[in-house]
Motif scaffolding. Structure first.
Motif, PDB file in Angstrom:
ATOM      1  N   LYS A  40      46.047  25.456  14.680  1.00  0.00           N
ATOM      2  CA  LYS A  40      46.408  26.528  13.755  1.00  0.00           C
ATOM      3  C   LYS A  40      46.031  27.888  14.340  1.00  0.00           C
ATOM      4  CE  LYS A  40      43.933  28.430  10.910  1.00  0.00           C
ATOM      5  NZ  LYS A  40      43.044  29.114  10.058  1.00  0.00           N
ATOM      6  N   ASP A  41      44.812  28.001  14.849  1.00  0.00           N
ATOM      7  CA  ASP A  41      44.360  29.265  15.433  1.00  0.00           C
ATOM      8  C   ASP A  41      45.197  29.668  16.645  1.00  0.00           C
ATOM      9  OD1 ASP A  41      42.398  29.537  13.502  1.00  0.00           O
ATOM     10  OD2 ASP A  41      40.798  28.724  14.767  1.00  0.00           O
ATOM     11  N   ASN A  42      45.567  28.704  17.464  1.00  0.00           N
ATOM     12  CA  ASN A  42      46.403  28.996  18.632  1.00  0.00           C
ATOM     13  C   ASN A  42      47.788  29.508  18.229  1.00  0.00           C
ATOM     14  OD1 ASN A  42      44.380  28.240  20.398  1.00  0.00           O
ATOM     15  ND2 ASN A  42      45.204  26.206  20.776  1.00  0.00           N
ATOM     16  N   ILE A  43      48.367  28.893  17.217  1.00  0.00           N
ATOM     17  CA  ILE A  43      49.679  29.320  16.737  1.00  0.00           C
ATOM     18  C   ILE A  43      49.597  30.737  16.178  1.00  0.00           C
ATOM     19  CG2 ILE A  43      51.473  28.934  14.980  1.00  0.00           C
ATOM     20  CD1 ILE A  43      50.904  25.897  15.327  1.00  0.00           C
ATOM     21  N   VAL A  44      48.588  31.003  15.342  1.00  0.00           N
ATOM     22  CA  VAL A  44      48.431  32.335  14.756  1.00  0.00           C
ATOM     23  C   VAL A  44      48.189  33.362  15.845  1.00  0.00           C
ATOM     24  CG1 VAL A  44      46.978  33.772  13.265  1.00  0.00           C
ATOM     25  CG2 VAL A  44      47.649  31.482  12.518  1.00  0.00           C
ATOM     26  N   GLU A  45      47.377  33.034  16.830  1.00  0.00           N
ATOM     27  CA  GLU A  45      47.092  33.947  17.937  1.00  0.00           C
ATOM     28  C   GLU A  45      48.373  34.301  18.687  1.00  0.00           C
ATOM     29  OE1 GLU A  45      45.160  36.380  20.576  1.00  0.00           O
ATOM     30  OE2 GLU A  45      44.147  35.343  18.934  1.00  0.00           O
ATOM     31  N   GLU A  46      49.151  33.308  19.054  1.00  0.00           N
ATOM     32  CA  GLU A  46      50.386  33.547  19.807  1.00  0.00           C
ATOM     33  C   GLU A  46      51.387  34.378  19.003  1.00  0.00           C
ATOM     34  OE1 GLU A  46      51.290  32.801  22.977  1.00  0.00           O
ATOM     35  OE2 GLU A  46      49.238  32.113  23.298  1.00  0.00           O
ATOM     36  N   LEU A  47      51.553  34.045  17.736  1.00  0.00           N
ATOM     37  CA  LEU A  47      52.524  34.767  16.919  1.00  0.00           C
ATOM     38  C   LEU A  47      52.072  36.189  16.621  1.00  0.00           C
ATOM     39  CD1 LEU A  47      53.637  31.931  14.482  1.00  0.00           C
ATOM     40  CD2 LEU A  47      54.910  32.892  16.408  1.00  0.00           C
TER      41      LEU A  47
END
Length: 64
Positions: A40-47
């Motif tokens: 979840k954190d990786n997705i939010v970071e990338e977006l």
């Protein structure tokens, strides 16, 4: 069958993305499986990087 290294999320709606992120958060917290929270954190970071904003602003944008 074609094999994919990466998958694009270009056509996913804000509502669906928020639901995915909330599901990852809920699952990670209720199963103690840290990989869900990391994903979840990786997705939010990338977006948020793509949107040129902070993680908090991006999440608030999805909630609107």
């Amino acid at each position: 069958m074609h094999e994919f290294e990466k998958i694009s999320i270009q056509e996913i709606s804000k509502k669906d993305m928020l639901m995915i992120l909330e599901a990852l958060d809920y699952t990670g917290k209720n199963t103690d499986i840290e990989d869900f929270l990391i994903l979840k954190d990786n997705i939010v970071e990338e977006l948020s990087v793509l949107a040129e904003t902070t993680k908090d602003n991006f999440i608030n944008y999805l909630k609107k």
